[in-house]
Design a protein around this motif. Structure first.
Motif, short mmCIF file in Angstrom:
data_model
loop_
_atom_site.label_atom_id
_atom_site.label_comp_id
_atom_site.label_asym_id
_atom_site.label_seq_id
_atom_site.Cartn_x
_atom_site.Cartn_y
_atom_site.Cartn_z
N MET A 72 36.71 31.55 106.46
CA MET A 72 35.25 31.61 106.40
C MET A 72 34.85 31.92 104.96
SD MET A 72 34.06 33.66 109.87
CE MET A 72 34.69 35.22 109.35
N TRP A 73 33.59 31.63 104.63
CA TRP A 73 33.13 31.99 103.31
C TRP A 73 31.62 32.05 103.26
CZ3 TRP A 73 35.77 27.42 104.22
CH2 TRP A 73 35.02 26.26 104.14
N THR A 74 31.14 32.75 102.24
CA THR A 74 29.72 32.78 101.89
C THR A 74 29.63 32.29 100.44
OG1 THR A 74 29.69 35.01 100.95
CG2 THR A 74 29.41 34.83 103.35
N ASP A 75 28.47 32.42 99.84
CA ASP A 75 28.32 32.04 98.44
C ASP A 75 29.13 32.95 97.51
OD1 ASP A 75 26.65 29.97 99.10
OD2 ASP A 75 24.81 31.05 98.60
N VAL A 76 29.47 34.16 97.97
CA VAL A 76 30.11 35.13 97.08
C VAL A 76 31.47 35.63 97.54
CG1 VAL A 76 27.90 35.92 96.14
CG2 VAL A 76 28.90 37.09 98.12
N ALA A 77 31.84 35.38 98.80
CA ALA A 77 33.08 35.95 99.33
C ALA A 77 33.81 34.97 100.25
CB ALA A 77 32.76 37.23 100.11
N VAL A 78 35.10 35.25 100.44
CA VAL A 78 35.94 34.40 101.28
C VAL A 78 36.73 35.29 102.25
CG1 VAL A 78 37.84 32.73 101.31
CG2 VAL A 78 36.20 32.73 99.41
N GLY A 86 55.86 38.05 110.37
CA GLY A 86 55.38 37.92 111.74
C GLY A 86 54.06 38.61 112.05
N ARG A 87 53.44 39.22 111.07
CA ARG A 87 52.18 39.92 111.29
C ARG A 87 51.05 39.19 110.57
NH1 ARG A 87 50.54 46.08 109.66
NH2 ARG A 87 48.46 45.94 110.52
N GLU A 88 49.91 39.10 111.24
CA GLU A 88 48.74 38.45 110.63
C GLU A 88 47.85 39.50 109.99
OE1 GLU A 88 46.42 35.01 112.38
OE2 GLU A 88 45.01 36.69 112.70
N TYR A 89 47.34 39.16 108.81
CA TYR A 89 46.41 40.02 108.08
C TYR A 89 45.14 39.21 107.80
CZ TYR A 89 50.56 42.82 107.17
OH TYR A 89 51.70 43.56 107.30
N ARG A 90 44.00 39.87 107.81
CA ARG A 90 42.72 39.25 107.50
C ARG A 90 41.88 40.21 106.68
NH1 ARG A 90 40.35 35.28 111.35
NH2 ARG A 90 42.06 34.46 112.59
N CYS A 91 41.20 39.66 105.68
CA CYS A 91 40.29 40.48 104.89
C CYS A 91 39.31 39.59 104.16
CB CYS A 91 41.05 41.35 103.89
SG CYS A 91 41.95 40.44 102.64
N TRP A 92 38.21 40.19 103.73
CA TRP A 92 37.22 39.51 102.89
C TRP A 92 37.48 39.92 101.45
CZ3 TRP A 92 33.42 35.99 104.02
CH2 TRP A 92 33.11 35.80 105.37
N VAL A 93 37.46 38.93 100.54
CA VAL A 93 37.60 39.19 99.11
C VAL A 93 36.51 38.41 98.37
CG1 VAL A 93 40.09 39.61 99.26
CG2 VAL A 93 39.26 37.31 98.78
N TRP A 94 36.27 38.79 97.12
CA TRP A 94 35.32 38.06 96.30
C TRP A 94 35.83 36.65 96.09
CZ3 TRP A 94 30.99 40.34 96.60
CH2 TRP A 94 30.88 41.72 96.51
N SER A 95 34.95 35.68 96.06
CA SER A 95 35.36 34.28 95.93
C SER A 95 36.13 34.02 94.63
CB SER A 95 34.15 33.35 96.04
OG SER A 95 33.19 33.66 95.07
N SER A 96 35.88 34.80 93.59
CA SER A 96 36.61 34.62 92.34
C SER A 96 38.08 35.03 92.45
CB SER A 96 35.93 35.40 91.20
OG SER A 96 35.92 36.78 91.51
#
Length: 105
Positions: A72-78, A86-96
């Motif tokens: 997913m993404w916005t204008d500023v983050a991904v 074997g483990r899944e990780y998810r996080c939001w980071v700055w698009s840069s």
């Protein structure tokens, strides 16, 4: 006797996954806050076919570059999804902090 270049990428990936797992044991995966994301203001795009990316993420104070997917993404983050041992990780980071994955020939 030289080293095998045929499996170099595979062993590099295994080493990276061990490093990520080791960091995950010591520190929580950092993600942008709701305030930083402004999801109530910025439109969010969800990709049904996530794109392969390389991204800088943080486990506590430790930055690490991971191979994953932009889900997913916005204008500023991904929103990045990646796996390690074997483990899944998810996080939001700055698009840069995200770039397209390099495709091998």
């Amino acid at each position: 006797m030289g080293t095998s270049k045929r499996y170099a990428d595979h062993f590099d990936q295994l080493g990276a996954e061990r490093d990520i797992a080791r960091l995950a044991e010591r520190y929580p995966l950092q993600t942008l806050t709701k305030r930083e994301l402004e999801l109530d203001v910025l439109p969010v795009t969800t990709n049904p076919r996530p794109e392969k990316v390389r991204a800088w993420v943080r486990f506590g104070p430790e930055p690490v570059r991971v191979s994953g997917e932009a889900v997913m993404w916005t204008d500023v983050a991904v929103a990045v999804r990646f796996h390690a041992q074997g483990r899944e990780y998810r996080c939001w980071v700055w698009s840069s902090a995200v770039m397209p994955a390099v495709r091998s020939a």
